[in-house]
Design a protein around this motif. Sequence first.
Motif, PDB file in Angstrom:
ATOM      1  N   SER A   1      -5.391   2.899  -2.000  1.00 25.73           N
ATOM      2  CA  SER A   1      -4.143   2.121  -1.963  1.00 25.73           C
ATOM      3  C   SER A   1      -4.286   0.830  -1.175  1.00 25.73           C
ATOM      4  O   SER A   1      -3.712  -0.202  -1.543  1.00 25.73           O
ATOM      5  CB  SER A   1      -3.008   2.959  -1.359  1.00 25.73           C
ATOM      6  N   GLN A   2      -5.048   0.874  -0.086  1.00 22.80           N
ATOM      7  CA  GLN A   2      -5.240  -0.324   0.733  1.00 22.80           C
ATOM      8  C   GLN A   2      -5.961  -1.410  -0.056  1.00 22.80           C
ATOM      9  O   GLN A   2      -5.579  -2.583  -0.028  1.00 22.80           O
ATOM     10  CB  GLN A   2      -6.032   0.017   2.004  1.00 22.80           C
TER      11      GLN A   2
ATOM     12  N   ARG B   1      -2.905  -1.329 -14.824  1.00 24.92           N
ATOM     13  CA  ARG B   1      -4.088  -0.471 -14.774  1.00 24.92           C
ATOM     14  C   ARG B   1      -3.795   0.807 -13.988  1.00 24.92           C
ATOM     15  O   ARG B   1      -4.302   1.887 -14.330  1.00 24.92           O
ATOM     16  CB  ARG B   1      -5.244  -1.208 -14.108  1.00 24.92           C
ATOM     17  N   PHE B   2      -3.000   0.672 -12.946  1.00 23.03           N
ATOM     18  CA  PHE B   2      -2.681   1.842 -12.127  1.00 23.03           C
ATOM     19  C   PHE B   2      -1.573   2.702 -12.738  1.00 23.03           C
ATOM     20  O   PHE B   2      -1.422   3.864 -12.402  1.00 23.03           O
ATOM     21  CB  PHE B   2      -2.269   1.395 -10.719  1.00 23.03           C
ATOM     22  N   LEU B   3      -0.811   2.104 -13.641  1.00 17.95           N
ATOM     23  CA  LEU B   3       0.275   2.825 -14.286  1.00 17.95           C
ATOM     24  C   LEU B   3      -0.151   3.442 -15.614  1.00 17.95           C
ATOM     25  O   LEU B   3       0.624   4.157 -16.244  1.00 17.95           O
ATOM     26  CB  LEU B   3       1.456   1.869 -14.539  1.00 17.95           C
ATOM     27  N   GLY B   4      -1.356   3.145 -16.047  1.00 15.87           N
ATOM     28  CA  GLY B   4      -1.844   3.685 -17.310  1.00 15.87           C
ATOM     29  C   GLY B   4      -1.183   3.068 -18.519  1.00 15.87           C
ATOM     30  O   GLY B   4      -1.061   3.700 -19.571  1.00 15.87           O
ATOM     31  N   ARG B   5      -0.752   1.795 -18.399  1.00 13.75           N
ATOM     32  CA  ARG B   5      -0.065   1.149 -19.520  1.00 13.75           C
ATOM     33  C   ARG B   5      -1.015   0.407 -20.438  1.00 13.75           C
ATOM     34  O   ARG B   5      -0.627  -0.117 -21.469  1.00 13.75           O
ATOM     35  CB  ARG B   5       0.965   0.135 -18.980  1.00 13.75           C
TER      36      ARG B   5
ATOM     37  N   ALA C   1       0.831  -1.208   0.000  1.00 18.74           N
ATOM     38  CA  ALA C   1       0.000   0.000   0.000  1.00 18.74           C
ATOM     39  C   ALA C   1       0.867   1.261   0.000  1.00 18.74           C
ATOM     40  O   ALA C   1       0.526   2.262  -0.651  1.00 18.74           O
ATOM     41  CB  ALA C   1      -0.936   0.005   1.206  1.00 18.74           C
ATOM     42  N   LYS C   2       1.988   1.226   0.709  1.00 21.89           N
ATOM     43  CA  LYS C   2       2.901   2.374   0.736  1.00 21.89           C
ATOM     44  C   LYS C   2       3.465   2.654  -0.655  1.00 21.89           C
ATOM     45  O   LYS C   2       3.642   3.817  -1.040  1.00 21.89           O
ATOM     46  CB  LYS C   2       4.042   2.123   1.724  1.00 21.89           C
ATOM     47  N   ILE C   3       3.732   1.584  -1.406  1.00 22.28           N
ATOM     48  CA  ILE C   3       4.235   1.775  -2.771  1.00 22.28           C
ATOM     49  C   ILE C   3       3.160   2.420  -3.643  1.00 22.28           C
ATOM     50  O   ILE C   3       3.432   3.354  -4.409  1.00 22.28           O
ATOM     51  CB  ILE C   3       4.683   0.431  -3.378  1.00 22.28           C
ATOM     52  N   PHE C   4       1.923   1.944  -3.510  1.00 25.86           N
ATOM     53  CA  PHE C   4       0.822   2.551  -4.270  1.00 25.86           C
ATOM     54  C   PHE C   4       0.626   4.011  -3.861  1.00 25.86           C
ATOM     55  O   PHE C   4       0.374   4.880  -4.710  1.00 25.86           O
ATOM     56  CB  PHE C   4      -0.462   1.754  -4.064  1.00 25.86           C
ATOM     57  N   ASP C   5       0.723   4.297  -2.565  1.00 29.09           N
ATOM     58  CA  ASP C   5       0.607   5.676  -2.090  1.00 29.09           C
ATOM     59  C   ASP C   5       1.700   6.559  -2.693  1.00 29.09           C
ATOM     60  O   ASP C   5       1.448   7.691  -3.119  1.00 29.09           O
ATOM     61  CB  ASP C   5       0.711   5.725  -0.562  1.00 29.09           C
ATOM     62  N   TYR C   6       2.908   6.022  -2.710  1.00 28.60           N
ATOM     63  CA  TYR C   6       4.045   6.757  -3.276  1.00 28.60           C
ATOM     64  C   TYR C   6       3.811   7.034  -4.763  1.00 28.60           C
ATOM     65  O   TYR C   6       4.048   8.151  -5.251  1.00 28.60           O
ATOM     66  CB  TYR C   6       5.323   5.939  -3.074  1.00 28.60           C
ATOM     67  N   GLY C   7       3.351   6.011  -5.481  1.00 30.44           N
ATOM     68  CA  GLY C   7       3.077   6.192  -6.899  1.00 30.44           C
ATOM     69  C   GLY C   7       2.005   7.231  -7.139  1.00 30.44           C
ATOM     70  O   GLY C   7       2.099   8.050  -8.069  1.00 30.44           O
ATOM     71  N   ASN C   8       0.988   7.232  -6.301  1.00 28.57           N
ATOM     72  CA  ASN C   8      -0.104   8.206  -6.416  1.00 28.57           C
ATOM     73  C   ASN C   8       0.390   9.619  -6.121  1.00 28.57           C
ATOM     74  O   ASN C   8       0.082  10.579  -6.832  1.00 28.57           O
ATOM     75  CB  ASN C   8      -1.217   7.824  -5.441  1.00 28.57           C
ATOM     76  N   ARG C   9       1.187   9.729  -5.055  1.00 30.88           N
ATOM     77  CA  ARG C   9       1.673  11.028  -4.599  1.00 30.88           C
ATOM     78  C   ARG C   9       2.612  11.679  -5.616  1.00 30.88           C
ATOM     79  O   ARG C   9       2.627  12.903  -5.772  1.00 30.88           O
ATOM     80  CB  ARG C   9       2.390  10.848  -3.254  1.00 30.88           C
ATOM     81  N   THR C  10       3.384  10.853  -6.305  1.00 26.87           N
ATOM     82  CA  THR C  10       4.352  11.377  -7.275  1.00 26.87           C
ATOM     83  C   THR C  10       3.787  11.452  -8.692  1.00 26.87           C
ATOM     84  O   THR C  10       4.504  11.832  -9.623  1.00 26.87           O
ATOM     85  CB  THR C  10       5.610  10.488  -7.290  1.00 26.87           C
TER      86      THR C  10
END
Length: 218
Positions: free
Chosen positions: A173-174, A213-217, A156-165
């Motif tokens: 994220s959870q 899906r979360f990376l838009g690829r 979840a922290k990685i997803f949060d980081y990806g979202n934040r940046t």
Amino acid sequence: MPKLGMEPKRRADVINATLTCISVHGIDGMTLDKVAEYANCSKGVVTYYYKNKDNLTIEAFKSFLAYYGLKIDSEIENTMTAGNMIDVTLKHILPPYRDDTEKRVNVSQLDGIEKMFIPHEDQAKLFLQFFSKAVLDRNLQEVVSKSYLADLQGIAKIFDYGNRTGQMSVEDSQSAAYGLLAMVVGLSFFRVANIPPINGEDNRYICEDYVSRFLGRR
């Protein structure tokens, strides 16, 4: 009593031997005598560190699950993109198939995390043995629950980081972490049961598609 100063190595040898024994004989077939044989020590050394089979099984399960987190943490760097962090995570929790039957189980940090290794086939067998037993064993359930809750937080922290940046687009994220880990567990069972995807590929691509899906690829 083991020789002075040998305790860390002896403990590591016994845990590695236990995991090897379970992979070969299953948890039901694992005995303290067999573990001693695999560890090249006396049964007295095994019971000196681990008082009985149940205690040894729990400690071996903890080491088996901890192995994945240690390998992931050792390879993830702050300079990586969120996508690369997820790639490292998936590489370890759902590794690509490889022929590594000549290598031995080693979940000890004594010689460095880079030397830690569990052969692909052993991973599958241990996964099946431990998780099938955890269904009815509350002590093993507690071990896996604590481990997976920590894994969920890390993902979840990685997803949060990806979202934040701005590298990812994740609404929750959870939930995204929960979905990815649940997918990994399910695909791991399918691997053990020898149920291939319809297209015959390594089933890890399903997780990669999910992350895309979360990376838009897509």
